[in-house]
Design a protein around this motif. Structure first.
Motif, PDB file in Angstrom:
ATOM      1  N   VAL A 182       0.859  -1.183   0.000  1.00  0.00           N
ATOM      2  CA  VAL A 182       0.000   0.000   0.000  1.00  0.00           C
ATOM      3  C   VAL A 182       0.894   1.231   0.000  1.00  0.00           C
ATOM      4  CG1 VAL A 182      -1.824   1.237   1.220  1.00  0.00           C
ATOM      5  CG2 VAL A 182      -1.738  -1.263   1.310  1.00  0.00           C
ATOM      6  N   ALA A 183       0.610   2.139  -0.944  1.00  0.00           N
ATOM      7  CA  ALA A 183       1.447   3.337  -1.051  1.00  0.00           C
ATOM      8  C   ALA A 183       0.586   4.545  -1.379  1.00  0.00           C
ATOM      9  CB  ALA A 183       2.527   3.137  -2.118  1.00  0.00           C
ATOM     10  N   SER A 184       1.223   5.699  -1.331  1.00  0.00           N
ATOM     11  CA  SER A 184       0.490   6.948  -1.527  1.00  0.00           C
ATOM     12  C   SER A 184       0.169   7.209  -2.994  1.00  0.00           C
ATOM     13  CB  SER A 184       1.323   8.109  -0.974  1.00  0.00           C
ATOM     14  OG  SER A 184       2.593   8.117  -1.629  1.00  0.00           O
ATOM     15  N   ASP A 185       0.757   6.420  -3.877  1.00  0.00           N
ATOM     16  CA  ASP A 185       0.634   6.673  -5.306  1.00  0.00           C
ATOM     17  C   ASP A 185       0.681   5.317  -6.009  1.00  0.00           C
ATOM     18  OD1 ASP A 185       1.590   8.786  -7.714  1.00  0.00           O
ATOM     19  OD2 ASP A 185       2.442   6.781  -7.906  1.00  0.00           O
ATOM     20  N   PRO A 186      -0.135   5.133  -7.040  1.00  0.00           N
ATOM     21  CA  PRO A 186      -0.168   3.803  -7.671  1.00  0.00           C
ATOM     22  C   PRO A 186       1.145   3.416  -8.356  1.00  0.00           C
ATOM     23  CG  PRO A 186      -1.584   5.365  -8.877  1.00  0.00           C
ATOM     24  CD  PRO A 186      -1.151   6.043  -7.621  1.00  0.00           C
ATOM     25  N   TYR A 187       1.863   4.401  -8.890  1.00  0.00           N
ATOM     26  CA  TYR A 187       3.144   4.091  -9.526  1.00  0.00           C
ATOM     27  C   TYR A 187       4.139   3.589  -8.476  1.00  0.00           C
ATOM     28  CZ  TYR A 187       1.800   6.513 -13.926  1.00  0.00           C
ATOM     29  OH  TYR A 187       1.201   6.900 -15.104  1.00  0.00           O
ATOM     30  N   LEU A 188       4.154   4.281  -7.329  1.00  0.00           N
ATOM     31  CA  LEU A 188       5.087   3.896  -6.269  1.00  0.00           C
ATOM     32  C   LEU A 188       4.717   2.527  -5.695  1.00  0.00           C
ATOM     33  CD1 LEU A 188       5.475   7.302  -4.375  1.00  0.00           C
ATOM     34  CD2 LEU A 188       7.009   6.298  -6.084  1.00  0.00           C
ATOM     35  N   ALA A 189       3.425   2.259  -5.600  1.00  0.00           N
ATOM     36  CA  ALA A 189       2.993   0.956  -5.087  1.00  0.00           C
ATOM     37  C   ALA A 189       3.469  -0.158  -6.014  1.00  0.00           C
ATOM     38  CB  ALA A 189       1.463   0.928  -4.959  1.00  0.00           C
ATOM     39  N   GLU A 190       3.388   0.087  -7.293  1.00  0.00           N
ATOM     40  CA  GLU A 190       3.805  -0.924  -8.266  1.00  0.00           C
ATOM     41  C   GLU A 190       5.320  -1.143  -8.216  1.00  0.00           C
ATOM     42  OE1 GLU A 190       1.722  -0.382 -11.946  1.00  0.00           O
ATOM     43  OE2 GLU A 190       2.925  -1.886 -12.987  1.00  0.00           O
ATOM     44  N   ASP A 191       6.053  -0.044  -8.087  1.00  0.00           N
ATOM     45  CA  ASP A 191       7.518  -0.157  -7.951  1.00  0.00           C
ATOM     46  C   ASP A 191       7.884  -1.004  -6.734  1.00  0.00           C
ATOM     47  OD1 ASP A 191       7.904   1.495 -10.089  1.00  0.00           O
ATOM     48  OD2 ASP A 191       8.402   3.280  -8.909  1.00  0.00           O
TER      49      ASP A 191
END
Lengths: 742, 174
Positions: free
Chosen positions: A112-121
């Motif tokens: 779980v992250a603040s941004d979908p791109y960061l979550a995917e990374d």
């Protein structure tokens, strides 16, 4: 106009789709939301030795990473009592893999992250140590001696065996002049709606209610499932259906992600959004259809069907999901079809493989059964040197024999006229002319073929639906129903029924199918059931409202009218509608309805490439009564288009290690306007005696006979080599292979 | 925050470092702040233009089709920074002055949509085609429409709708 809506092609209100304002779940945002990304198994079968989340957790924007150790021991339950056996619970799926992964794509962790791109990374950095195990990569090897076990603790790869029988099979076979036997295989493919799945969950700390957007199909059951899995009361969970980008059976079942997204919203106290990407969709969302049948048919020399025996291996994938053993049960119920057998014996087995779990896709079980039976009937016709149409003619159950039952098998045909329907199809397409054209074209060297299929389609499955009609002070009526809109236009159809039964204009009625808060119970949109179940419930609710209003004025229900927020009786007395309360209806349907359908296809084959072109394709369906003929025709045509894709293009391939080979749309080829002819649709209306509106299901029928009809047409075009058409899809390389022997 | 132009001459950006990008969508300035790896589709959707749908993010389905300088592009395969300075058209700009475009009306009349998820992409694909090639023949239109996927209708009704819209648009031209 205030009545006469039923049977009229009322136009659907589709403005929001045309101007871009439609709101799918991806378009919903909540203040402070976080984004979930699921980490999935890259291997088909392995023990999980260790999961290291430290590096992922240290990435910018990452708020949490969870694994099975962080969630309660829980599994996704089965939705239908008929699809549950004492053993199925052994194979239910946990939301995150515990100790063992069993298919490529199985959820292992969530970032779980603040941004979908960061979550995917960050998800890429979750380090899972796998100890790989041997793989069951095919349905036939699932049951052989010494095969690996998908669930070792269960001791078997067989989920269920469904035996069905009727009559004295041995005696019928003993009397046969002709017996033919073959193996036929329907391949793994699936719905692939244009919108992937998606969910957004938020806990309202003021009310204590958890809301989940992105629901579809079976909202009330998913709420119950989440209630028991999360350990919170049902009334504290609310599921909301947004616009839905297609379902076709796979969307809206309770999946691992439904639990995970809701769980994370509770755990983190923040809204959690998850939008499935397409590569995930191909391994995470239910697959369908794969099964192999060993079918033996007995007949007399003059083409009278006597009996059949069938043994089938039906893929369940690596877990039993919310639809239980339907992948094995539904084909069994559809093998007899619309023909007058003296006897049959069926044994279908649901078997486990290390591949994505299998659920239902439009026309489930019936499409597979129709393919194997109708292919065999064409083989029988060839053996008997009989026109395949004539063979079917001689064996279709006659109207005078209805209601017809294959007891003790739970198959009863209530109403219809199968032979008339079949002749109707042949007349509409001009079968005799078509046969002449075939002769002419063959004489000039073309490979052309005609194929058809007749079938029965289960629909209108119960147990019941409820409806509430709530009058508003402005004179409008809000109709609450428990079914779902997946783009089929059900809100228009139910609006027509409500308006006609209330005696008010269509624009005074709005259909609300969006929210579990508005109706205590509902079973949802599947098995071509919405118009029959919810439609009759709406009609009953309208009658209830009229009766209540009439009682207040002490006149018969037929005499009152609803006008501008008032109830008026003929002498002019009125009372405000708001004082009447609401109308309630519940329609119970203990038995499903089988309806008749048939398909015919004309194809040509390119000799050089093996490419099959569908020149004409027609589908006929007896819907009982068409509430909105145009919307029904669109359903039939759309379903047939998917069936053409299934027959010629689409396949979810796996290699021997259980690695999926079709995980992008470029590999999973779906038909476009280039591959499809204009679908010819013929609607029959032979009213169903088992419900007041007289309707039968219709949303799936165009699919059911289409792969069979196309396979038969390709076989016909191939001539003698056509006998080798035993599996789908008929891709150019497979067809070219058969042409080589021509 | 730097503007993207400032980086063209050499400074490297971090993957998630936002820059300002000047987009023009439907004749209106659409100032976007996004990292350089942000797709055009996400930039549009994150800035209020959610009518552009994402069906595959692999360039296959075409649900995200928008027009860039009049040409159809898959906005999932293009970065927002690549559209800097270009003229974008999305489904939100199709209806002019409150009146639906001929294509929108024809889609309704011909049942060219069911779930509606592919509709924005098909509308923009067809709008670009009919403007660029107003006299395109049936086979050319069929070929172009085969670039996108529609799972509900199969696409036949979409072809009928586009042909009907073309008739109307040509008639309107006199």
């Amino acid at each position: 106009m205030t009545s006469g809506y039923i049977g009229v092609s009322v136009e659907r209100d589709d403005l929001a789709f045309l101007d871009g304002t439609a709101c799918y779940v991806a378009d919903v945002d909540r203040e402070g939301q976080l984004y979930a990304r699921v980490v999935r198994s890259p291997v088909a079968h392995a023990r999980i030795l260790d999961i290291d989340v430290a590096e992922a957790l240290a990435q910018p924007g990452v708020v949490a990473v969870i694994t099975a150790a962080d969630i309660p021991e829980t599994r996704i339950p089965i939705r239908l009592p008929m699809a549950e056996t004492p053993y199925t619970h052994l194979f239910l799926q946990p939301p995150l893999a515990r100790e063992v992964v069993r298919y490529v794509g199985e959820p292992v962790a969530v970032v779980v992250a603040s941004d979908p791109y960061l979550a995917e990374d960050a998800a890429e950095l979750v380090d899972v140590d796998f100890d790989e195990l041997d793989v069951v990569s095919d349905i036939l090897s699932a049951t052989t001696q010494g095969t690996p076990l998908v669930h070792a603790e269960a001791g078997t790869n067989i989920v269920a065996t469904v035996p069905l029988g009727y009559g004295d099979v041995e005696a019928a076979f003993a009397r046969a002049d002709v017996v033919i036997r073959d193996r036929l295989r329907m391949h793994r493919h699936t719905a692939v709606p244009m919108e992937t799945r998606g969910l957004l969950a938020e806990m309202d700390h003021g009310t204590g209610v958890l809301t989940l957007w992105g629901a579809a199909k079976v909202k009330h059951f998913t709420r119950s499932a989440l209630s028991s899995m999360l350990g919170i009361e049902r009334h504290r969970i609310r599921l909301v259906e947004n616009h839905v980008g297609g379902g076709f059976g796979v969307r809206g079942e309770p999946y691992p992600e439904d639990f995970l997204v809701a769980f994370l919203a509770l755990r983190l106290g923040r809204p959690i959004k998850w939008i499935e990407d397409r590569a995930e969709h191909f391994v995470a969302t239910n697959h369908a259809r794969e099964q192999e049948h060993d079918l033996e048919i007995a007949a007399t020399a003059d083409g009278r069907l006597l009996a059949f025996r069938d043994r089938a291996w039906c893929d369940q994938g690596a877990y039993v999901r919310s639809q239980g053993i339907l992948p094995a049960l539904l084909p069994a119920l559809h093998l007899p079809g619309p023909y007058r057998w003296e006897a049959f014996s069926v044994e279908t087995r649901g078997v486990l493989t290390n591949r994505t779990p299998v659920g239902t896709y439009r026309g489930p079980g019936m499409t597979e059964a129709t393919f194997v039976r109708e292919r065999m009937l064409d083989k029988l016709a060839a053996e008997l040197r009989l026109d395949p149409a004539e063979l079917r003619r001689r064996n279709l159950i006659r109207p005078g024999e209805l209601p017809f039952s294959f007891e003790p098998a739970p198959i009863t045909y209530e109403s219809g006229d199968f032979p008339a329907g079949f002749e109707h199809l042949l007349d509409e397409v001009g079968y005799d002319d078509l046969c002449k054209q075939r002769q002419v074209r063959r004489a000039s060297g073309e490979h052309v073929g005609i194929g058809f299929a007749a079938y029965t389609e289960i629909g209108a499955i119960g147990p019941f639906e409820e409806a509430r009609i709530v009058p508003r002070s402005d004179g409008r009526f809000v109709v609450h129903v428990g079914v779902a809109s997946l783009g089929q236009g059900v809100e228009t159809v139910l609006g027509q029924i409500a308006a006609e039964k209330l005696g008010v204009p269509m624009d005074a009625v709005s259909i609300d199918h969006h929210d579990t808060e508005k109706l205590a119970d509902g079973f949802g949109a599947f098995a071509s059931r919405s118009t029959t179940l919810a439609g009759n419930a709406v009609a009953l609710a309208a009658e209830d409202l009229r009766a209540k209003a009439a009682a207040r004025l002490d006149v018969p229900a037929g005499e009152i009218r609803f006008v501008q927020g008032q109830v008026r009786e003929p002498s002019g007395r009125t009372i405000p509608l708001a004082e009447v309360g609401e109308g309630r209806g519940r329609f119970d349907k203990p038995h499903p309805t089988f309806s008749f359908g048939a398909a015919l296809s004309l194809v040509s084959i390119d000799r050089e490439t093996g490419l099959v072109k569908v020149l004409r394709h027609a589908v006929l369906h007896d819907v009982g009564r068409a509430v909105n003929p145009e919307l029904l025709r669109r359903q039939l045509a759309g379903a047939a288009s998917q069936g053409i894709g299934a027959a010629l293009l689409e396949e979810l391939l796996y290699d021997e290690y259980g690695q999926p080979q079709s995980t992008i749309m470029a590999d999973y080829r779906m038909p476009t306007v280039e591959e499809l002819p204009d679908i010819e649709v013929i609607v029959e209306e032979r009213p169903n005696t088992a419900n007041p509106l007289g309707v039968k299901g219709g949303g799936e029928s165009g699919m059911v006979g289409t792969p069979a009809a196309i396979a038969n047409a390709v076989a016909d075009a191939l001539g003698v080599e056509g006998a080798r058409v035993w599996r789908l899809p008929l891709t150019p390389d497979r067809v070219r292979e058969m042409l080589r022997h021509h | 925050m730097p503007h993207v132009d400032q980086h063209l001459s050499g400074d490297w950006l971090e993957a998630d470092e936002s820059v300002r990008i000047r987009l023009v969508a439907n004749d209106q300035e659409l100032p976007v702040e996004a990292p350089p790896r942000c797709t055009l589709a996400d930039a549009l959707r994150d800035n209020g233009l959610k009518g552009t749908r994402l069906g595959c993010e692999q360039g296959s389905c075409g649900a995200c089709t928008v027009l860039l300088d009049g040409r159809p592009v898959r906005s999932c395969l293009m970065l927002a920074v690549q559209a800097e300075g270009g003229r974008l058209e999305t489904v939100e700009g199709l209806a002019a002055g409150g009146e639906l475009h001929a294509l929108q009306r024809a889609f309704h009349d011909h049942g060219a949509l069911q779930c509606g998820f592919c509709t924005s992409g098909f509308l923009m694909l067809a709008a670009g085609l009919l403007r660029e090639e107003p006299d395109a023949g049936r086979e050319r239109i069929r070929e172009v429409l085969s670039a996108n996927l529609c799972r509900c209708t199969g696409g036949g009704p979409i072809l009928q709708a586009v042909l009907a819209a073309q008739r109307e648009l040509r008639g309107g031209r006199g």
